[in-house]
Design an enzyme around this catalytic site. Structure first.
Site, PDB file in Angstrom:
ATOM      1  N   GLU A  82      27.182  41.219  35.915  1.00 47.15           N
ATOM      2  CA  GLU A  82      27.359  40.092  36.799  1.00 47.15           C
ATOM      3  C   GLU A  82      26.157  39.400  36.603  1.00 47.15           C
ATOM      4  O   GLU A  82      25.975  38.077  36.913  1.00 47.15           O
ATOM      5  CB  GLU A  82      27.528  40.882  38.073  1.00 47.15           C
ATOM      6  N   THR A 116      33.351  40.448  39.875  1.00 44.69           N
ATOM      7  CA  THR A 116      34.054  41.613  39.934  1.00 44.69           C
ATOM      8  C   THR A 116      34.164  41.841  41.503  1.00 44.69           C
ATOM      9  O   THR A 116      33.210  41.964  42.356  1.00 44.69           O
ATOM     10  CB  THR A 116      33.234  42.723  39.227  1.00 44.69           C
ATOM     11  N   GLY A 126      26.424  44.988  43.293  1.00 46.02           N
ATOM     12  CA  GLY A 126      26.567  46.426  42.538  1.00 46.02           C
ATOM     13  C   GLY A 126      27.225  47.690  42.996  1.00 46.02           C
ATOM     14  O   GLY A 126      27.595  48.503  42.596  1.00 46.02           O
ATOM     15  N   ALA A 178      29.721  39.797  46.843  1.00 46.30           N
ATOM     16  CA  ALA A 178      28.254  40.442  47.114  1.00 46.30           C
ATOM     17  C   ALA A 178      28.546  41.590  48.109  1.00 46.30           C
ATOM     18  O   ALA A 178      29.589  41.537  48.853  1.00 46.30           O
ATOM     19  CB  ALA A 178      27.495  39.329  47.579  1.00 46.30           C
ATOM     20  N   ASP A 179      27.428  42.556  48.003  1.00 47.14           N
ATOM     21  CA  ASP A 179      27.501  43.412  49.312  1.00 47.14           C
ATOM     22  C   ASP A 179      26.654  43.175  50.254  1.00 47.14           C
ATOM     23  O   ASP A 179      26.937  43.637  51.474  1.00 47.14           O
ATOM     24  CB  ASP A 179      26.936  44.897  48.511  1.00 47.14           C
TER      25      ASP A 179
HETATM   26  C1  5RP Z   1      30.497  44.713  42.043  1.00 40.34           C
HETATM   27  C2  5RP Z   1      29.888  43.924  42.925  1.00 40.34           C
HETATM   28  C3  5RP Z   1      30.762  43.249  44.117  1.00 40.34           C
HETATM   29  O1  5RP Z   1      30.777  41.740  43.961  1.00 40.34           O
HETATM   30  C4  5RP Z   1      30.334  43.623  45.379  1.00 40.34           C
HETATM   31  O2  5RP Z   1      30.592  44.964  45.408  1.00 40.34           O
HETATM   32  C5  5RP Z   1      31.416  43.064  46.493  1.00 40.34           C
HETATM   33  O3  5RP Z   1      32.427  43.692  46.363  1.00 40.34           O
HETATM   34  P1  5RP Z   1      33.902  43.451  47.280  1.00 40.34           P
HETATM   35  O4  5RP Z   1      34.169  41.831  47.185  1.00 40.34           O
HETATM   36  O5  5RP Z   1      34.851  44.394  46.894  1.00 40.34           O
HETATM   37  O6  5RP Z   1      33.367  43.863  48.577  1.00 40.34           O
HETATM   38  O7  5RP Z   1      28.827  43.465  43.032  1.00 40.34           O
HETATM   39  O8  5RP Z   1      29.376  45.119  41.227  1.00 40.34           O
END
Ligand code: 5RP
Length: 232
Positions: A105, A28, A97, A85-86
């Site tokens: 996830e 996601t 998250g 991932a963040d």
């Molecule tokens: C969602 C997540 C996403 O993987 C994380 O926030 C990274 O998102 P993005 O690819 O939009 O930077 O953990 O719950």
């Protein structure tokens, strides 16, 4: 190449690990969205895979692309999950998250033989914690759970401010599972494994955003091309 192009390049490299007949977990977020788009293109071209989405948003995207879906009840063991991932540290421990989908996830990643994380270079950090750590909690007993979270963190290191995540309407953000999220601003997580353990033991905490020992590979799309990191 902007950050979104870099995310797409990482997703395109990850698609190369997909084999016909695989059971896939679909992540996601804005990076995983590229992967899902690319899987959708391959499916249109005849690729035979079956997938489990990690959120309602990814479920809707996959349906719109005609990707065959299953559930973990029908298909409890997956071959590969690809997700964003963040934050990603040198051990490939992650904070996830930011998009609020951490519970599904983590369940999907844990049910997968392999997890590949995809991102642009901005997510690589020497130590986790600059990104506030999401902790998913049940609304029932929220204040008691929040206090327990604060105590658990303080038993390990200095606890920064905890905040209840709000939606655009100013009300608590509600996850796909009907839970709330506390974002813990910690600046740095000294021992991610110990923190994960401490948070997991709290009644009312459904899950936290520390993914330790789950990702085997990170594919980073950068200005100079793709970098692949593997868990030591
Ligand atoms: C969602 C997540 C996403 O993987 C994380 O926030 C990274 O998102 P993005 O690819 O939009 O930077 O953990 O719950």
């Amino acid at each position: 190449m902007n950050a979104d192009d870099q995310k797409r390049a990482a997703a395109a490299r990850a698609v190369e690990f997909v084999r016909p007949g695989m059971k896939l977990g679909l992540g996601t977020g804005s990076t995983a969205k590229h992967f899902v788009d690319l899987v959708g293109e391959r499916v249109k071209g005849g690729l035979d895979v079956i997938c489990v989405p990690t959120s309602e948003a990814t479920h809707a995207q996959a349906i719109s692309l005609g990707i065959p879906l299953t559930t973990l009840d029908e298909t409890p063991a997956l071959d590969l999950t690809v997700d964003g991932a963040d934050e990603i540290d040198p051990d490939l421990s992650l904070i996830k998250g930011g998009g609020g989908a951490l519970l599904r996830e983590k369940i999907v990643a844990a049910a997968s033989a392999r997890m590949i994380v995809i991102s642009d270079p901005s997510k690589l950090v020497p130590a986790l914690g600059r990104f506030p750590l999401p902790v998913e909690v049940t609304p029932f007993g929220y204040s008691a759970t929040r206090l327990a979270v604060e105590k658990a963190i303080s038993s390990l290191q200095k606890c920064g401010p905890l905040s209840l995540r709000k939606g655009k309407d100013g009300h608590p953000f509600v996850t796909d599972g009907g839970h709330w999220i506390i974002d813990a601003a910690l600046t740095r997580i000294d021992d991610p494994k110990a923190m994960a353990h401490a948070l997991s033991g709290i009644p009312g905490v459904m899950e936290h955003g520390l993914f330790v020992g789950l990702a085997q590979m990170a594919i980073i799309g950068g200005p100079d091309g793709i970098k692949i990191l593997e868990r030591p």
